[in-house]
Design an enzyme around this catalytic site. Structure first.
Site, PDB file in Angstrom:
ATOM      1  N   ARG A  58       0.814  -1.218   0.000  1.00 15.84           N
ATOM      2  CA  ARG A  58       0.000   0.000   0.000  1.00 15.84           C
ATOM      3  C   ARG A  58       0.845   1.265   0.000  1.00 15.84           C
ATOM      4  NH1 ARG A  58      -3.533  -1.305   4.867  1.00 15.84           N
ATOM      5  NH2 ARG A  58      -2.567  -3.363   4.961  1.00 15.84           N
ATOM      6  N   GLU A  95       1.385  -5.040  13.331  1.00 10.23           N
ATOM      7  CA  GLU A  95       0.253  -5.073  14.270  1.00 10.23           C
ATOM      8  C   GLU A  95      -0.283  -6.509  14.312  1.00 10.23           C
ATOM      9  OE1 GLU A  95      -3.055  -2.559  13.208  1.00 10.23           O
ATOM     10  OE2 GLU A  95      -3.975  -2.757  15.179  1.00 10.23           O
TER      11      GLU A  95
END
Ligand SMILES: O=P(O)(O)OC[C@H]1O[C@H](OP(=O)(O)OP(=O)(O)O)[C@H](O)[C@@H]1O
Ligand SMILES: Nc1ncnc2[nH]cnc12
Length: 170
Positions: A58, A95
């Site tokens: 991304r 994460e």
């Protein structure tokens, strides 16, 4: 523009407890995507940028159009095993999981001013690893730019002394 109207939030993806910020809905709208890149360009207008580096995948959809808009080069930072030439590599925590990032060893010349761009700052693991890769080659990290910042995860703490620019905060 209120970017939150164009970012879709998916609860419990890719695992329970993660509130996933889906930018595909923003990318799908050409005028809003263009505005987001133009707004980031305004935010970094005061910096003297030689190159933009962006982590796969991304980071490419933010970093490459921003580089094009500024007329500077783009350096892809990729997951391990994807780049064909000599690389430098660093492992990092996400994460949700672990990964390894790589950059071509000749992608940044010592002393070049590099802005690092990505779609989202969460724990800061991806970006601090990207910072380490650029610095290992002698690049000067002059800032980081994101569409989205997740403030609760305090990714900024992993970027001491580095300017952080973002369009929207959750
Ligand atoms: O601040 P962090 O905790 O490191 O998280 C943010 C990173 O996580 C996502 O990428 P991901 O690794 O999921 O890969 P993708 O871009 O290929 O989807 C996102 O695009 C950022 O690069
Ligand atoms: N909450 C989140 N939403 C989208 N991308 C992410 N990358 C890391 N955390 C994320």
């Amino acid at each position: 523009m209120d970017y939150k109207n164009y970012i879709r939030v998916i609860p419990d993806f890719p695992q329970p407890g993660i509130s996933f910020k889906d930018i595909t809905t923003l990318l799908n709208d050409g005028a809003k995507y263009q505005q987001a890149i133009n707004d980031l360009k305004e935010l970094v207008a005061g910096l003297k940028i030689d190159l933009i580096a962006g982590p796969e995948a991304r980071g490419f959809v933010v970093g490459a159009p921003l580089a094009y808009a500024l007329g500077v080069g783009f350096v892809p930072i990729r997951k391990s095993g994807k780049l064909p030439y000599k690389t430098i590599e660093v492992e990092y925590d996400l994460e949700y999981g672990k990964d390894r990032l790589a950059m071509h060893s000749d992608a940044v010349k010592p002393g070049q001013n590099v802005l690092i761009a990505d779609d989202l700052l969460a724990t800061g693991g991806t970006i601090s690893t990207s910072v380490n890769l650029v610095r290992e080659l002698g690049g000067n990290v002059i800032g980081t730019a994101f569409l989205i910042e997740l403030s609760e995860l305090n990714g900024r703490a992993k970027l001491p002394g580095i300017e952080v620019f973002s369009l929207v905060t959750y």
